[in-house]
Design an enzyme around this catalytic site. Structure first.
Site, PDB file in Angstrom:
ATOM      1  N   GLY A   1       0.781  -1.238   0.000  1.00  0.00           N
ATOM      2  CA  GLY A   1       0.000   0.000   0.000  1.00  0.00           C
ATOM      3  C   GLY A   1       0.807   1.280   0.000  1.00  0.00           C
TER       4      GLY A   1
ATOM      5  N   ALA B   1      -0.599   3.942  -2.480  1.00  0.00           N
ATOM      6  CA  ALA B   1      -1.848   4.500  -1.947  1.00  0.00           C
ATOM      7  C   ALA B   1      -1.563   5.455  -0.793  1.00  0.00           C
ATOM      8  CB  ALA B   1      -2.767   3.369  -1.489  1.00  0.00           C
TER       9      ALA B   1
ATOM     10  N   GLU C   1       6.052   4.156 -12.490  1.00  0.00           N
ATOM     11  CA  GLU C   1       5.526   2.803 -12.646  1.00  0.00           C
ATOM     12  C   GLU C   1       4.130   2.789 -13.257  1.00  0.00           C
ATOM     13  OE1 GLU C   1       5.771  -1.213  -9.987  1.00  0.00           O
ATOM     14  OE2 GLU C   1       5.034   0.578  -8.972  1.00  0.00           O
TER      15      GLU C   1
ATOM     16  N   GLY D   1      22.528   1.417  -0.274  1.00  0.00           N
ATOM     17  CA  GLY D   1      23.623   2.369  -0.358  1.00  0.00           C
ATOM     18  C   GLY D   1      23.567   3.389   0.752  1.00  0.00           C
TER      19      GLY D   1
END
Length: 454
Positions: free
Chosen positions: A215, A218, A241, A384
């Protein structure tokens, strides 16, 4: 390239410069509006730069700014003869009949100064194009930054005296003391989260990490909606995405409490159509800007956000998600180093634009191998320097994601694992999956809000 401009006289207005200086001699109060617009380097003629600088030094000492004091100041700094002597100062004092138009003259001087800086910047950019061998995106980013600095007339960068900072800090503390509530940053719309963080602070990099389908998108969209619809702040969303239309569909579900499956299939009830109309009206008035360019670079994000801040204002940046950002290509080692470079750049962006940057992040599969599935810092994929750069690291965890028989259905834990300037801990929210919506936990028990099987 420099030969193109070598025989041309740079933009300037000696008459306007003389009028500004003459106005100050005529009425020392004219130095206030003039100094709010100009700095000494804005004058084209070197003598005028020195005279204006001398005026500022005299004023800074609390002395009257007139022909006598400015002459003495220039003589003390051995610049009197360089500027043309007392006779030239006397000419300036007689250059204008009134000081009333000093701001108008100062704007002319400022405009010519900006044009000269623009020419110098453009020449430098052109020279880089001929001689530099950097990646084209690096050159474009530097060119954009240089042009923006000219347009914003940046005079910053000097040391700041702690006395000045203390005055500003005290004023800020006093303002916080007198305001209602505990929010000092931008409110997320979630009561307990805002109580723990005091809102998301400007210049902070906030990492929100979770496994897929928990989620996190959202959650970030809900925050963006809360900010854009309940404050006057604009929000920039970079979706690497999903398409912009997919994001807006999710926002409509959350804003209107509309079942996502019904919206996707178009099988809306009359009640749903009414909710959709209200949600569209609410979102259309919100300052939300979406860019769904896949594999975007940080340099592109920076350039677009600079432009948005300048043209419309900007209060928050949301990026979904960090690992999909394309590296600059300068790191020749591995993807982890590239992601580290990206996280450092995002932190620098937050500081430059003075807005919170929320960057979503994937978690590695290592979390699945443990008995306790709650995420840890080491679970952040290609971590990193993410932990080091982030001001806040928040993990999302749903027990019913792993345990279908969980007693905590529809409950999501927001685990604040790091907060540079505040406490760590866990905040619980209710997740209404059908609406792609998070709500404060105290509202969870209004069962009318949560569809069966949510």
């Amino acid at each position: 390239m420099s030969e193109l401009f070598s025989e041309r006289i740079p933009p300037q207005s000696i008459e306007a410069e003389q009028a500004v200086l003459g106005a100050v001699f005529l009425d020392p109060a004219a130095l206030v509006p003039a100094s709010e617009i100009l700095i000494p380097e804005d004058f084209y003629r070197a003598a005028h730069q020195k005279i204006f600088h001398a005026m500022l030094r005299v004023a800074d000492r609390g002395e009257p700014v007139d022909l006598v004091t400015v002459t003495a100041e220039l003589a003390a700094s051995e610049q009197l003869e360089e500027i043309g002597g007392v006779s030239y100062l006397s000419e300036l004092a007689d250059a204008v009949p009134t000081a009333a138009n000093v701001e108008y003259y100062a704007r002319i001087v400022e405009e010519k100064s900006v044009l000269r800086r623009l020419i110098r910047t453009a020449t430098s950019i052109a020279q880089d194009g001929y001689t530099r061998e950097d990646e084209i995106d690096v050159l474009l980013d530097e060119a954009d930054r240089k042009i923006m600095e000219v347009s914003q007339r940046k005079h910053s960068g000097a040391f700041k005296n702690i006395k000045d900072i203390l005055v500003q800090t005290y004023d800020n503390i006093e303002m916080l003391h007198n305001r209602d509530g505990e929010i000092t940053g931008i409110p997320t719309g979630f009561t307990e989260l805002d109580r723990m963080t005091s809102g998301f602070q400007r210049s902070d990099l906030i990492i929100v990490a979770a496994r897929p389908s928990v989620g996190k998108t959202a959650f970030a969209l809900n925050i963006a909606q809360n900010v854009a619809t309940k404050t006057n702040e604009n929000v920039a969303i970079f979706s690497l995405e999903m398409s912009a239309q997919q994001l807006v569909m999710r926002m409509l579900c959350a804003e209107g409490n509309i079942n996502a499956q019904n919206l996707r299939t178009g099988k809306l009830t009359p009640e749903d159509w009414g909710k959709l109309t209200m949600a569209m009206g609410s979102l259309s008035n919100a300052g939300i800007y979406i860019d769904d360019t896949p594999s975007i670079r940080v340099s592109d994000i920076r350039a677009k956000c600079r432009r948005l801040k300048q043209e419309s204002g900007l209060g928050m940046i949301v990026i979904d998600y960090l690992q999909l950002i394309q590296g600059s290509g300068r790191s020749k080692e591995n993807r982890q180093q590239e992601v580290s470079e990206i996280s450092r750049s995002l932190k620098a962006l937050a500081r430059e634009l003075e807005v919170p940057v929320i960057a979503l992040s994937q978690l590695s599969r290592s979390v699945e191998q443990r008995q306790d599935k709650r995420p840890m810092m080491s679970d952040i994929r290609e971590s990193g320097s993410i932990e080091q750069d982030a001001d806040i690291v928040a993990f999302l965890y749903r027990d019913d994601y792993y345990n279908k028989d969980s007693e905590n259905k529809n409950i999501i834990e927001i685990i604040i694992a790091k907060q540079r300037n505040g406490p760590v801990g866990t905040v619980q929210l209710a997740f209404i999956k059908e609406y792609n919506k998070f709500v404060n936990l105290e509202r969870r028990f209004d069962e009318a809000q949560i569809p069966p099987g949510a």
